[in-house]
Design an enzyme around this catalytic site. Structure first.
Site: not given
Ligand code: UN1
Length: 508
Positions: A177, A230, A235, A252, A286, A388
């Protein structure tokens, strides 16, 4: 709207639009008049249809030799390399990322295909001696079955690749999805696998809303694993449902990553790192740098340079080659980020020294753009320090020692990425040990993870799994332990071992 582009479901080798399904519009966040496509608001029925197809395909796919599975994944990587420009442009248009980042997103998926394909010839298990004679112990990695993959919009090709390519090489079948903000990118990724020759039913794509499709996947009794990237709230909910329905679950989730800058840091380098970490992808990673913890001796100089650098960043549509910072992905994200900026401005002692509002001007008026924003005078209790935001907002905290810097960094519910700028190897190593995060960068920004290294975080960020790297295999396999007894008699573990020693003594 005649001839409107659709992003459809793909189940059991068939593309289809569910009867009577409502439409989700995928909007270019840099130009809200530009409708990229519409995707169906699929239902739990579509999830079930996809799970049944994946279940059926699993019987043959799990028996396909891993190198043969890997050959298809390798081919998908080659196809993505051929389509890199087209896919990167779609990432820029649908997710709003600057084109260089859109291409980087696709490159990360190509790299992941390279890594996962190699695993087809490894998937190593162990051999071990037995405590009994003429007996052998072995382990094998086995696929789980149907895996449900729920992915975010911000890496709409790379993150599906992290999850799906390991899952497939390991012999699982997939219900995927994509985020409802980026259905076309999800479709492009699946098309590369189909064109590489993936058998029908091995990957199934269901478009729709997380609240319906993600929920139905988490509830479905025949899905063995949910892997989701997410928000922490989502999560945690998914993990609860997975607990109730007896599934594996890999999370994650959120981050509130910090860059520490010590008094001996190379200032220019630290400034560049903070600008890229905080404002790359408009702060919607993230791994984005949302807190900057600076030694008091460099604080004022660093803030001045940051403000100078941030005000030079060019905002605009991702497809413009000159753009440094793109838009926020949707209107609700825009509202959320502006709300946090408002909260920051009202927080005791915090001072907005750069940006602080919705961006205006010809290049940005049609989209959801926010100015790169910097707050100084931030303290640990403030919401802009703790929560966040997922936008271009950087909170700067002044500290007077390394110990205080690390303690400040750790004073937060998340633990994904982190960074320290220092020339002192002892300080760097001490901080690396003490920092509570899944990823630590020394003299580099908080973003920049590479696919062959484990990716994931501690505390509120996750539940102990690491994607990509070789650790990704642990998410998508279970161990089977095998004992082979070729003694020709009953040998009892833990009980006949004394006899083995006695027989040994006798024979000496
Ligand atoms: C994310 O932030 O969801 O290191 C992944 C990084 C990328 C992956 C990030 N290669 O910022």
């Amino acid at each position: 709207m005649p001839n409107k582009e659709q992003a459809m479901n793909y189940v059991g080798g068939q593309w289809y639009w569910p009867d009577g399904a409502g439409e989700i519009r995928s909007i270019n966040p840099a130009d809200t008049q530009d409708i990229v496509c519409v995707a169906p608001e699929s239902s739990a029925k579509d999830v079930d249809r996809a799970v049944q197809a994946a279940k059926k395909a699993f019987a043959a796919w799990r028996r396909t030799p891993p190198p043969a599975r890997a050959a298809i994944v390798r081919k998908a990587g080659q196809i993505m390399a051929e389509r890199k420009r087209e896919m990167g442009e779609m990432v820029a248009r649908e997710a709003g990322k600057p084109i260089a980042e859109g291409l980087g997103d696709v490159q990360e998926a190509i790299d992941m295909a390279d890594l996962a394909a190699g695993e087809g010839r490894r998937l190593y298990g162990d051999t071990a001696p037995s405590e009994l004679p003429s007996k052998l112990c072995l382990t094998f990695r086995e696929p789980l079955g149907v895996c449900g993959l729920i992915t975010p919009w911000n890496f709409p090709v790379a993150i599906p690749a992290w999850k799906a390519l390991h899952a497939l090489v390991c012999g699982n079948t997939v219900v995927f999805k994509p985020a409802s903000d980026t259905p076309k990118c999800g479709e492009f990724f699946v098309k590369a696998l189909i064109d590489a020759g993936l058998p029908q039913g091995v990957i199934n794509l269901v478009q729709g809303r997380g609240s319906t499709i993600g929920e139905a996947m988490s509830q479905h009794p025949d899905i063995r694993l949910i892997s989701i990237t997410g928000s922490t709230v989502t999560g945690k909910h998914v993990a609860e449902v997975c607990g109730q329905t007896g599934k594996h679950c890999s999370l994650e989730c959120g981050g509130k990553n910090a860059e520490i800058v010590m008094d001996d840091a190379k200032l220019e380098l630290a400034v560049e790192g903070a600008l890229w970490g905080a404002f790359g992808t408009a702060g919607q990673r993230c791994t984005a740098t949302s807190r900057l913890i600076v030694h008091e001796s460099l604080h004022d100089k660093m803030v001045a340079k940051l403000v100078e650098g941030a005000s030079k960043l060019i905002l605009g549509p991702g497809l413009n080659e000159s753009t440094d910072v793109g838009p926020l992905v949707n209107e609700s994200q825009l509202k959320k980020v502006l709300e946090y900026i408002r909260i920051g401005k009202e927080e005791d002692k915090a001072k907005c020294v750069c940006g602080g509002g919705r961006a205006t001007g010809q290049a940005v008026d049609k989209g959801w753009f926010v100015e790169p924003t910097i707050f100084t005078g931030v303290t640990r209790k403030m919401r802009i320090f703790q929560e966040e935001i997922f936008g271009p907002v950087l909170a700067v905290v002044k500290v007077s020692s390394l110990a205080e810097a690390v303690e400040t960094l750790n004073d937060c519910e998340f633990g994904l990425s982190s960074s320290i700028y220092t020339q002192d190897v002892n300080n760097a190593m001490w901080a690396t040990r003490e920092i509570e995060a899944g990823i630590v960068y020394v003299n580099g920004p908080t973003i920049g993870a590479e696919v062959h290294m484990p990716f994931g975080g501690v505390k509120g960020t996750g539940n102990g799994h690491r994607e990509a790297g070789k650790t990704g295999l642990d998410i998508f396999t279970e161990w089977k332990t095998v004992y082979i007894d070729y003694s020709g008699k009953l040998q009892r573990a833990q009980i006949d071992t004394d006899q083995v020693l006695a027989d040994q003594k006798e024979s000496v």
